[in-house]
Design an enzyme around this catalytic site. Sequence first.
Site, PDB file in Angstrom:
ATOM      1  N   LYS A  13     -17.577  -6.891 -35.172  1.00 26.13           N
ATOM      2  CA  LYS A  13     -18.028  -6.910 -36.572  1.00 26.13           C
ATOM      3  C   LYS A  13     -16.847  -7.108 -37.534  1.00 26.13           C
ATOM      4  O   LYS A  13     -16.900  -7.945 -38.433  1.00 26.13           O
ATOM      5  CB  LYS A  13     -18.779  -5.608 -36.923  1.00 26.13           C
ATOM      6  N   ARG A  88     -25.824   3.195 -40.347  1.00 22.27           N
ATOM      7  CA  ARG A  88     -25.805   3.531 -38.925  1.00 22.27           C
ATOM      8  C   ARG A  88     -26.948   4.457 -38.536  1.00 22.27           C
ATOM      9  O   ARG A  88     -27.065   4.827 -37.364  1.00 22.27           O
ATOM     10  CB  ARG A  88     -24.492   4.228 -38.598  1.00 22.27           C
ATOM     11  N   ARG A 127      -8.426  -2.984 -27.705  1.00 22.40           N
ATOM     12  CA  ARG A 127      -8.160  -3.182 -29.148  1.00 22.40           C
ATOM     13  C   ARG A 127      -6.851  -2.492 -29.567  1.00 22.40           C
ATOM     14  O   ARG A 127      -6.593  -1.342 -29.212  1.00 22.40           O
ATOM     15  CB  ARG A 127      -9.321  -2.609 -29.970  1.00 22.40           C
ATOM     16  N   ARG A 160      -6.545   3.150 -31.505  1.00 23.35           N
ATOM     17  CA  ARG A 160      -7.322   4.210 -32.142  1.00 23.35           C
ATOM     18  C   ARG A 160      -7.633   5.301 -31.121  1.00 23.35           C
ATOM     19  O   ARG A 160      -7.963   5.012 -29.989  1.00 23.35           O
ATOM     20  CB  ARG A 160      -8.649   3.622 -32.674  1.00 23.35           C
ATOM     21  N   ARG A 171     -19.460   7.175 -28.159  1.00 22.29           N
ATOM     22  CA  ARG A 171     -19.835   6.282 -29.273  1.00 22.29           C
ATOM     23  C   ARG A 171     -20.969   5.352 -28.875  1.00 22.29           C
ATOM     24  O   ARG A 171     -21.840   5.050 -29.685  1.00 22.29           O
ATOM     25  CB  ARG A 171     -18.621   5.495 -29.750  1.00 22.29           C
TER      26      ARG A 171
END
Length: 216
Positions: A13, A88, A127, A160, A171
């Site tokens: 996203k 969300r 990431r 992260r 998640r």
Amino acid sequence: MRIVLLGPPGVGKGTQAAKLVERYGIPHISTGDALREAVQKGTEIGLKAKSYMERGVLVPDEVVIGIIRERLAQPDCEKGFILDGFPRTVNQAEALDDILRSMGTDLDAVLYITAPDHVIVERLSGRRICRRCGRVYHLITMPPKKDGICDVCGGELYQREDDRPEAITKRLQVYREQTAPLVDYYRGKGKLAEIDGSKSVDEVFSQIVGALEGKR
Ligand code: ADP
Ligand code: AMP
């Protein structure tokens, strides 16, 4: 153009939002980025959000709805915006409807970006983010030229906390339970465009532009 990017964590996203900003010149609003900044600065919102984010669960609705209400009232949102990571929950989606209604406007499209779980897990675990400018890399699919260093600003790349394995599992579960119901919510309103997020960044982007420009 008023757009929501909907999809699981790590599906791309933020990466697509950056390209949309370039193309349409409208602001990218990420509740995740806003909350991380608040945590880093130690603001009241940051102190409230920190423990939820570390656990990979959602921050309470009223906190993120407040952030979005304030942000959408800024003048740079008049011509449109790209929401990333909000809403969300169905409760957040209803609040967004109310906010937009009170501004006399509505969403143009909800781009629902999908990819199989194994792709999402690979994207999240690889990431890396620049501490200085926020640019997003991937160890395999979008590596920096120099290990651990941002190509653009020379800043240090970091991982992260919630991109580590335990938080990723949590998640994805939270996404399935609390966010996936938004697919039907927006489909019911005739706003949903499905995008295959498993393709390359450029291929995903051309699907998105196709969906948006078909709508204009
Ligand atoms: P999200 O904002 O949905 O959490 P990101 O845009 O941060 O996801 O992307 C997650 C990771 O996957 C990043 O490391 C990014 O570089 C990488 N990535 C994003 N889109 C693609 C793609 N189409 N193909 C390969 N890697 C991608
Ligand atoms: P993201 O950067 O979108 O992956 O979000 C990181 C974390 O911030 C999430 O795991 C949540 O803890 C929190 N967060 C971001 N956006 C929201 C939202 N709309 N509602 C609740 N929590 C959120």
